[in-house]
Design a protein around this motif. Structure first.
Motif, PDB file in Angstrom:
ATOM      1  N   LYS A  79      -2.895   6.018   3.932  1.00 16.19           N
ATOM      2  CA  LYS A  79      -3.914   5.708   4.940  1.00 16.19           C
ATOM      3  C   LYS A  79      -4.019   4.196   5.153  1.00 16.19           C
ATOM      4  O   LYS A  79      -3.977   3.711   6.289  1.00 16.19           O
ATOM      5  N   THR A  80      -4.127   3.444   4.068  1.00 15.73           N
ATOM      6  CA  THR A  80      -4.222   1.988   4.183  1.00 15.73           C
ATOM      7  C   THR A  80      -2.935   1.400   4.743  1.00 15.73           C
ATOM      8  O   THR A  80      -2.968   0.479   5.568  1.00 15.73           O
ATOM      9  N   ALA A  81      -1.791   1.932   4.309  1.00 14.80           N
ATOM     10  CA  ALA A  81      -0.512   1.433   4.808  1.00 14.80           C
ATOM     11  C   ALA A  81      -0.428   1.581   6.325  1.00 14.80           C
ATOM     12  O   ALA A  81       0.012   0.655   7.029  1.00 14.80           O
ATOM     13  N   ALA A 138       0.826  -1.204   0.000  1.00 10.82           N
ATOM     14  CA  ALA A 138       0.000   0.000   0.000  1.00 10.82           C
ATOM     15  C   ALA A 138       0.863   1.258   0.000  1.00 10.82           C
ATOM     16  O   ALA A 138       0.575   2.237  -0.707  1.00 10.82           O
ATOM     17  N   PHE A 139       1.937   1.231   0.770  1.00  6.70           N
ATOM     18  CA  PHE A 139       2.854   2.366   0.826  1.00  6.70           C
ATOM     19  C   PHE A 139       3.452   2.642  -0.550  1.00  6.70           C
ATOM     20  O   PHE A 139       3.525   3.794  -1.002  1.00  6.70           O
ATOM     21  N   LEU A 159       6.024   2.309   9.467  1.00  6.52           N
ATOM     22  CA  LEU A 159       4.910   2.559   8.558  1.00  6.52           C
ATOM     23  C   LEU A 159       3.690   3.108   9.293  1.00  6.52           C
ATOM     24  O   LEU A 159       3.004   4.004   8.799  1.00  6.52           O
ATOM     25  N   ALA A 160       3.422   2.568  10.478  1.00  2.00           N
ATOM     26  CA  ALA A 160       2.260   3.022  11.246  1.00  2.00           C
ATOM     27  C   ALA A 160       2.417   4.464  11.707  1.00  2.00           C
ATOM     28  O   ALA A 160       1.417   5.144  11.974  1.00  2.00           O
ATOM     29  N   SER A 161       3.653   4.939  11.805  1.00  2.00           N
ATOM     30  CA  SER A 161       3.918   6.285  12.307  1.00  2.00           C
ATOM     31  C   SER A 161       3.982   7.335  11.210  1.00  2.00           C
ATOM     32  O   SER A 161       4.243   8.507  11.490  1.00  2.00           O
TER      33      SER A 161
END
Length: 471
Positions: A433-435, A426-427, A459-461
């Motif tokens: 957003k999805t990533a 996704a990234f 990635l979440a950050s």
């Protein structure tokens, strides 16, 4: 061959919005846009192992001569039928598929690539930013003063004050435009000279470069008769072509021809692009049945597999393989035809052979990994995972590789790694957003502090761009 598509919708802008956009863009270019951690969507790109290898072979001698061999400059193919090529930074040359399709000889597109290399070697983008920075500050102040005069005129009803404000806004805008266009024209002339220099130093003719720009000049000559000569981003065609002709003919390699083997590869590249991009009637007009050349047969085989009976296409592809049994890309086409026909098990053998023959097989290995995963066979999935892991090290910007890894891990019930690979895919597609959402889930599945946890946490950050937050 794979590609990405992103529809572009034109938007209407008001005069005020255009003014704000101009000021903002000028300031950003002058100051340099801040680096962002997130991946942003770009133009539609074509990925193909055969074409990319040929373009590497075209550019490597030029880049070595230009002193850029260590900068990992890559040629990126844009899925656009028009003739264009440009540089947007110091490590990528963008070339439209249309430029490759319209270049009849290797020398013609090599000349274009040499010209673009001249822009990189000359540091033209950095110098453009400096030039805009020096022209921007006073112009922005003047525009802001003009905007203030417009506001005051609106409040007081003063027509003269309003006209003065409008002139104050328009004047600096035109001044910036003229300054930058003049600067760009000079850069184009410098890139022409550098391109001829690089071609001569590598023992190649500049005739193809001259032929290409001469053809482009002839196409726009009528239009330019009615345009202010100063408002050209390039020098006037007649002037530029005449100067380039003198430089090119001075080279001792003016009459040097492309090697027949290189011309044959170039013909196959063009045929491949026509086969994948054009509809069958267009392919038939360009490559009629009476044309029995290998390139024509290649284009017709691709068109047949895309639009006709797969059995007919496979017969044509087999004939290509018999003609050139060491050509990895004919085996790749056979594997792709099987894979897209829903026969992944039958795609494995030709794709495996293609990967063994190809000099840079990463893209083919990603397709092979896809075939292995699609069989849902545990042995094949176990083979696919290390292959895809190796491929993403060589092609880290390829979403498909991460997507196939995610499916492979999912089949093994390794949900943490499956989520992490899905987040990475996704990234790479630009879907921040999805990533972030999937990475947050992956992070919860990994042991705290483990390598997978760290990657998921990164990635979440991620912080999405401000314009994405306003959508």
């Amino acid at each position: 061959m794979t590609g990405t598509e992103r529809p572009i919708r034109p938007r209407r802008t008001t005069p005020a919005a255009r003014l704000i956009a101009l000021v903002t863009a000028t300031a950003l270019v002058g100051a340099g846009a801040p680096a962002r951690a997130q991946k942003e969507k770009g133009p539609p790109v074509v990925r193909d192992a055969e074409i990319e290898q040929l373009l590497r072979d075209y550019t490597q001698p030029i880049l070595r001569t230009a002193g850029l061999a260590q900068q990992n400059v890559q040629v990126v193919i844009i899925n656009d039928r028009s003739f264009n090529a440009f540089v947007a930074d110091g490590r990528r040359i963008f070339v439209n598929g249309g430029a490759l399709m319209e270049s009849e000889t290797p020398n013609q597109i090599i000349g274009v690539l040499a010209h673009e290399t001249g822009h990189i070697a000359g540091g033209h983008l950095a110098r453009m930013r400096e030039a805009m920075a020096s022209a921007t500050t006073q112009s922005i102040i003047a525009m802001l003063l003009g905007a203030g005069a417009l506001v005051a005129a609106g409040r007081s009803g003063g027509a003269d004050l309003g006209q003065a404000g409008a002139a104050a806004i328009a004047g600096p805008t035109i001044a910036i435009q003229n300054t930058m266009i003049g600067y760009m024209r000079a850069q184009e002339e410098q890139a022409d000279r550098a391109g001829v220099k690089f071609l001569t130093a590598t023992g190649q003719s500049a005739k193809g470069m001259y032929e290409t720009f001469k053809r482009m000049a002839d196409q726009v000559l009528y239009q330019i008769r009615y345009i202010n000569p100063y408002l050209q981003t390039h020098p006037l065609p007649n002037e530029r072509v005449a100067a380039l002709e003198g430089l090119a003919k001075a080279s001792p390699y003016w009459d040097h021809k492309d090697p027949p083997a290189l011309q044959a590869r170039h013909d196959l590249m063009r045929a491949k692009l026509y086969g994948f991009i054009e509809r069958p009637d267009g392919v038939a007009r360009r490559y009629p049945p009476s044309d029995t050349s290998l390139a024509a047969r290649y284009a017709r085989a691709i068109s047949a597999y895309r639009f006709s009976d797969p059995r007919v296409a496979l017969g044509q592809i087999e004939a290509l393989i018999q003609a050139q049994p060491q050509n990895p890309y004919f085996y790749e086409l056979k594997g792709q035809a099987f894979l897209e026909a829903g026969k992944p098990a039958e795609a494995i053998a030709p794709l495996r052979h293609a990967a063994q023959l190809a000099p840079n097989p990463a893209l083919i290995q990603i397709m092979l990994g896809q075939a292995l995963v699609a069989t849902h066979d545990r042995v094949h999935v176990d083979e696919a995972i290390p292959m895809l892991q190796a491929a993403v090290l060589r092609e880290p910007d390829t979403p498909d590789a991460y997507a196939q890894l995610a499916m492979a891990y999912g089949q093994k019930n390794d949900l943490a790694r499956a989520d992490l690979a899905s987040a990475q895919a996704a990234f790479m597609r630009g879907d921040i957003k999805t990533a972030r959402e999937i990475a947050t889930r992956a992070k919860a599945r990994f042991p705290v502090g483990s390598p997978g946890w760290v990657k998921a946490d990164d990635l979440a950050s991620l912080k999405p761009p401000q314009n994405a937050l306003r959508r």
